[in-house]
Design an enzyme around this catalytic site. Sequence first.
Site, mmCIF file in Angstrom:
data_model
loop_
_atom_site.group_PDB
_atom_site.id
_atom_site.type_symbol
_atom_site.label_atom_id
_atom_site.label_comp_id
_atom_site.label_asym_id
_atom_site.label_seq_id
_atom_site.Cartn_x
_atom_site.Cartn_y
_atom_site.Cartn_z
ATOM 1 N N VAL A 137 -9.812 1.160 5.208
ATOM 2 C CA VAL A 137 -10.509 1.610 3.774
ATOM 3 C C VAL A 137 -9.664 2.525 2.961
ATOM 4 C CG1 VAL A 137 -12.735 2.710 3.247
ATOM 5 C CG2 VAL A 137 -12.309 1.853 5.526
ATOM 6 N N GLU A 196 -4.925 -11.391 -5.967
ATOM 7 C CA GLU A 196 -4.221 -12.493 -4.975
ATOM 8 C C GLU A 196 -4.292 -13.742 -5.898
ATOM 9 O OE1 GLU A 196 -3.722 -12.237 -1.342
ATOM 10 O OE2 GLU A 196 -4.209 -9.812 -1.450
ATOM 11 N N LYS A 229 -15.387 -2.817 3.498
ATOM 12 C CA LYS A 229 -15.196 -1.355 3.757
ATOM 13 C C LYS A 229 -16.070 -0.571 3.928
ATOM 14 C CE LYS A 229 -10.872 -2.450 1.209
ATOM 15 N NZ LYS A 229 -10.166 -2.678 -0.325
#
Length: 410
Positions: free
Chosen positions: A121, A179, A194
């Site tokens: 996280v 990405e 998270k």
Amino acid sequence: MNAEGSKPIRIGLLGRGTVGAAFADLLAERGEAVAAATGRQAEVSGVLTRTEGDFDSILAGSDLIVELMGGTEPAREYVRAALQAGKPVVTANKQLLAQHGDELFAVAREAGVQLRFEAAVAAVIPIVRTIQEGFGVTEISKVFGIVNGTTNFILSEMAASGASYDDVLARAQELGYAEADPTDDVNGADAAAKMAILARLAFHTPVTLSEVAYEGIEGIQPDDLAYAKELGLSLKLLGVAERRDGGISVRVFPCFLYPGHPLAPIQGPFNAVMVEAPAITEVTMSGPGAGGLQTASAVLGDVVSILAGDAPVHETRVELPIVKDVGSSFYLHLEVDDRPGVLARVAAVLGDQEISVKSVVQRGTGEEARLVMVIHECLESRFSAAVDALGRLDDLRSAPRSIRVIQEEY
Ligand SMILES: NC(=O)c1ccc[n+]([C@@H]2O[C@H](COP(=O)([O-])OP(=O)(O)OC[C@H]3O[C@@H](n4cnc5c(N)ncnc54)[C@H](OP(=O)(O)O)[C@@H]3O)[C@@H](O)[C@H]2O)c1
């Protein structure tokens, strides 16, 4: 721990990609500091990639496993096997913990070994150890923040340049902040994983990814940001885990913040997390939320804590229901026909749901006419019913757009 005396601690490294390679380098570079802090040398004794190494022999030849492969399988199988063999595990794998945390923490508890996950996280921000150790017996009321750097970069750039979501996403990909497949970042799923982990930690209750409601930033338009800028608001993708109505609410959503909010100035790929509790008021921590070296640094911190014998195994203690319908304030953007009575018809629909308007501006004329308003806090189910009803009015040229607003004064 199987190693004893002055023998080096043997670390089995699962994955040597961006974070794994940085971890191996950092361990070598900081070897003396690790030995000074823990009284033990540590070395990588085996590496597993898709083309190198064999898990069973790496496990047999190691005292501690560092899992930096990502994905849920075979990471789950390997982490489980390591814990059952009595070997502590450090992982940066948020998906693994958000989906299989219950199972893996139970195995760790039974085996009496540590499963540490600071890097899962907000990478280098020490939020996990802060909650586990610093606030271990504090009744936390809320933990929330910006836990995805890709979306914060995109929203910061859209606000600064006025460019479209698609253009800024392409730039984020060029710069390495997004990405090639950015789906999990931009739709909120990464932040949701998270928040499941943070909620479990903060409230000592099992929360899995499937219980986190999430929305992403794909639908944000440049004019939403332009209006917000005029009002001094900044737009963030927030993860929020809070106590509500005897249970907890865990959600991810784009949200406008008023100036002065501690999260408002967080720009670019940075993350920031706030913890609130009566006993602490509020604490905010910010820093890089990704990056090979930064993430590896958090992983090494966990390894050092284990070698130094710090901290208990994380445990789940209470059951709290997930509260789905909570109160929120909203920004509402309506592209309307430029004719008499529109505002009254919109107000009537909101009134039917007992929703009151904090502020409203009418912008443009003719084809450009629109109503932009901020709604006082109301139950989300009522707001959603109002938005459905507004969408059925003949006065609207396109579907209503809405974004949550946090109006608290800081
Ligand atoms: N990158 C970051 O900034 C960041 C930040 C926070 C957390 N994390 C977390 O850190 C973990 C690693 O991320 P990363 O960016 O380093 O990933 P990565 O660059 O894709 O590297 C993954 C590594 O794991 C290996 N691997 C993957 N699947 C495997 C399998 N089935 N069997 C054996 N080896 C396998 C890969 O092997 P090959 O080399 O053979 O492909 C590679 O060495 C993930 O859980 C990620 O969520 C990353």
